[in-house]
Design an enzyme around this catalytic site. Structure first.
Site, PDB file in Angstrom:
ATOM      1  N   GLY A  42       0.823  -1.146  -0.083  1.00  0.00           N
ATOM      2  CA  GLY A  42      -0.030   0.081  -0.052  1.00  0.00           C
ATOM      3  C   GLY A  42       1.067   1.055   0.104  1.00  0.00           C
ATOM      4  O   GLY A  42       0.620   2.197   0.794  1.00  0.00           O
ATOM      5  N   ALA A  43       1.978   1.226  -1.004  1.00  0.00           N
ATOM      6  CA  ALA A  43       2.801   2.432  -0.895  1.00  0.00           C
ATOM      7  C   ALA A  43       2.803   3.330  -1.821  1.00  0.00           C
ATOM      8  O   ALA A  43       3.403   4.386  -1.974  1.00  0.00           O
ATOM      9  CB  ALA A  43       4.362   1.709  -1.045  1.00  0.00           C
ATOM     10  N   GLY A  46      -0.700   8.136   1.203  1.00  0.00           N
ATOM     11  CA  GLY A  46      -0.482   8.150   2.910  1.00  0.00           C
ATOM     12  C   GLY A  46       0.851   7.665   3.294  1.00  0.00           C
ATOM     13  O   GLY A  46       1.940   8.031   2.854  1.00  0.00           O
ATOM     14  N   ILE A  47       0.430   6.905   4.410  1.00  0.00           N
ATOM     15  CA  ILE A  47       1.547   6.664   5.196  1.00  0.00           C
ATOM     16  C   ILE A  47       2.731   5.524   4.605  1.00  0.00           C
ATOM     17  O   ILE A  47       3.716   5.602   4.576  1.00  0.00           O
ATOM     18  CB  ILE A  47       0.970   5.806   6.497  1.00  0.00           C
ATOM     19  CG1 ILE A  47       0.323   6.859   7.395  1.00  0.00           C
ATOM     20  CG2 ILE A  47       2.244   5.328   7.380  1.00  0.00           C
ATOM     21  CD1 ILE A  47      -0.631   6.055   8.508  1.00  0.00           C
ATOM     22  N   GLY A  48       1.961   4.799   3.544  1.00  0.00           N
ATOM     23  CA  GLY A  48       3.085   3.866   2.899  1.00  0.00           C
ATOM     24  C   GLY A  48       3.917   4.589   1.999  1.00  0.00           C
ATOM     25  O   GLY A  48       5.249   4.477   1.755  1.00  0.00           O
ATOM     26  N   SER A 173      -4.028   0.019  14.750  1.00  0.00           N
ATOM     27  CA  SER A 173      -4.821   1.146  15.017  1.00  0.00           C
ATOM     28  C   SER A 173      -5.351   1.063  16.386  1.00  0.00           C
ATOM     29  O   SER A 173      -5.516   0.003  17.205  1.00  0.00           O
ATOM     30  CB  SER A 173      -5.763   1.411  14.125  1.00  0.00           C
ATOM     31  OG  SER A 173      -6.719   2.270  14.698  1.00  0.00           O
ATOM     32  N   TYR A 200     -13.421  -2.925  10.740  1.00  0.00           N
ATOM     33  CA  TYR A 200     -12.028  -2.188  11.048  1.00  0.00           C
ATOM     34  C   TYR A 200     -11.503  -2.326  12.454  1.00  0.00           C
ATOM     35  O   TYR A 200     -10.343  -2.842  12.271  1.00  0.00           O
ATOM     36  CB  TYR A 200     -12.374  -0.712  10.698  1.00  0.00           C
ATOM     37  CG  TYR A 200     -10.941   0.276  10.693  1.00  0.00           C
ATOM     38  CD1 TYR A 200     -10.063  -0.153   9.471  1.00  0.00           C
ATOM     39  CD2 TYR A 200     -10.368   0.721  11.854  1.00  0.00           C
ATOM     40  CE1 TYR A 200      -8.889   0.708   9.538  1.00  0.00           C
ATOM     41  CE2 TYR A 200      -9.127   1.504  11.561  1.00  0.00           C
ATOM     42  CZ  TYR A 200      -8.524   1.321  10.566  1.00  0.00           C
ATOM     43  OH  TYR A 200      -7.430   2.169  10.468  1.00  0.00           O
TER      44      TYR A 200
END
Length: 323
Positions: A42-43, A46-48, A173, A200
């Site tokens: 998931g790069a 966002g964070i990735g 999370s 989630y």
């Protein structure tokens, strides 16, 4: 009057934003990663994306494992340019919600890569408003956030062991706090109530329990496994696909008071590269510090049951086991 109230609200929001960002954990490690290979799922956003950028700037060979190849290729080019080509950045196809995609990706890695030092299980989604199933018969939130990474990690364990010392980081999370029970016989909500936040939160709890059991299985191998809560981060996860009004509101709140993606990536980067974390395993990090989870997330019995149920659900084959 309303002007004064509005001004007061703005002042409060700005104060909360500044305070939250000021106290957020940061990675101060100057470690370089020349000769190291890293996978970030998931790069492409966002964070990735920011994690991949930082690790590439340290000289790593970064493999961006992404679903949208066109988008990921553009991001990879951006990262190469912004880091002055310090590392080697590649893009490969991976959809963690699809077990066939996970197996294809992992088999290619095993065929083409001689080493793997850091695996970052970052990809994730917020569940849709109503329960949806993948073609593998798995609930889509659990498939994307837990099952895909469970299978991927298992298939790459042999390479990670061979490359030790190596590290596995799985993003979780504080939403796992919302879950007060986990039924290993109903991980896909076959018999339990479903909601977007329930799905989630459960998937994030599973990330922690998976990491806990994984750390036990890897004891003495030189491979560590930890989970990370990135904090309240403004990313596109709140706006992708079908989302509930509650998540939309959360997204708006995080825009106002949360971290940006660069700051949100700091805890992951810290656990991936810092010398302070060398040999630390089975822990949950918040703001770059080891933090206690809920009692449910500390249950070794439940972690073992989740692992066993997950093996069945992803149909883990004997040749895919490396523990």
């Amino acid at each position: 009057m309303w002007t004064e109230i509005g001004a007061a609200v703005v002042v409060v929001v700005v104060a909360i934003r500044l305070l939250y960002r000021w106290q957020s954990g940061r990675c101060y490690s100057l470690a370089t990663l020349h000769g190291k290979t890293v996978i970030v799922t998931g790069a492409s956003a966002g964070i990735g994306k920011e994690t991949a950028r930082d690790l590439a700037s340290r000289g790593a060979r970064v493999i961006m494992a992404c679903r949208n190849m066109e988008k990921a290729q553009k991001v990879a080019t951006e990262i190469r340019v912004s880091t002055n080509y310090a590392g080697d950045v590649e893009v490969r196809q991976l959809d963690t919600s699809c077990l066939a995609s996970v197996r294809a990706f992992a088999n290619r890695i095993l065929k083409e890569e001689k080493q793997l030092h850091i695996l970052i299980n970052n990809a994730g989604i917020v569940g849709p408003p109503t329960r949806e199933m993948t073609e593998d018969g798995l609930e889509v939130t659990m498939a994307t956030n837990h099952y895909g990474h469970f299978l991927l990690t298992n298939m790459l364990l042999g390479l990670l062991k061979k490359s030790a010392p190596s590290r596995i980081i799985t993003l979780s999370s504080d939403s796992h706090d919302y879950v007060n029970k986990l039924n290993p016989d109903s991980l896909n909500f076959e018999r339990d109530y479903y909601s977007s936040m329930t799905a989630y939160g459960q998937s994030k709890l599973c990330n922690i329990l998976f990491t806990l059991e994984l750390s036990q299985k890897l004891e003495g191998t030189g491979v560590t496994a930890n989970s990370v809560h990135p904090g309240w981060v403004d990313t596109e996860i709140f706006y992708k696909g079908k989302i509930t009004w509650f998540m939309w509101v959360c997204g708006r709140i995080f825009i106002l008071i949360g971290k940006d993606a660069r700051l949100g990536a700091q805890p992951t980067i810290h656990v991936a590269v810092s010398d302070e974390v060398e040999g630390v395993t089975g822990k949950y990090f918040v703001d770059c510090k080891v933090t206690k989870t809920t009692e449910l997330a500390q249950s070794k019995k439940l972690a073992r049951q989740l692992w066993e149920a997950s093996e069945v659900d992803v149909r883990l084959q004997p040749e895919e086991k490396h523990y």
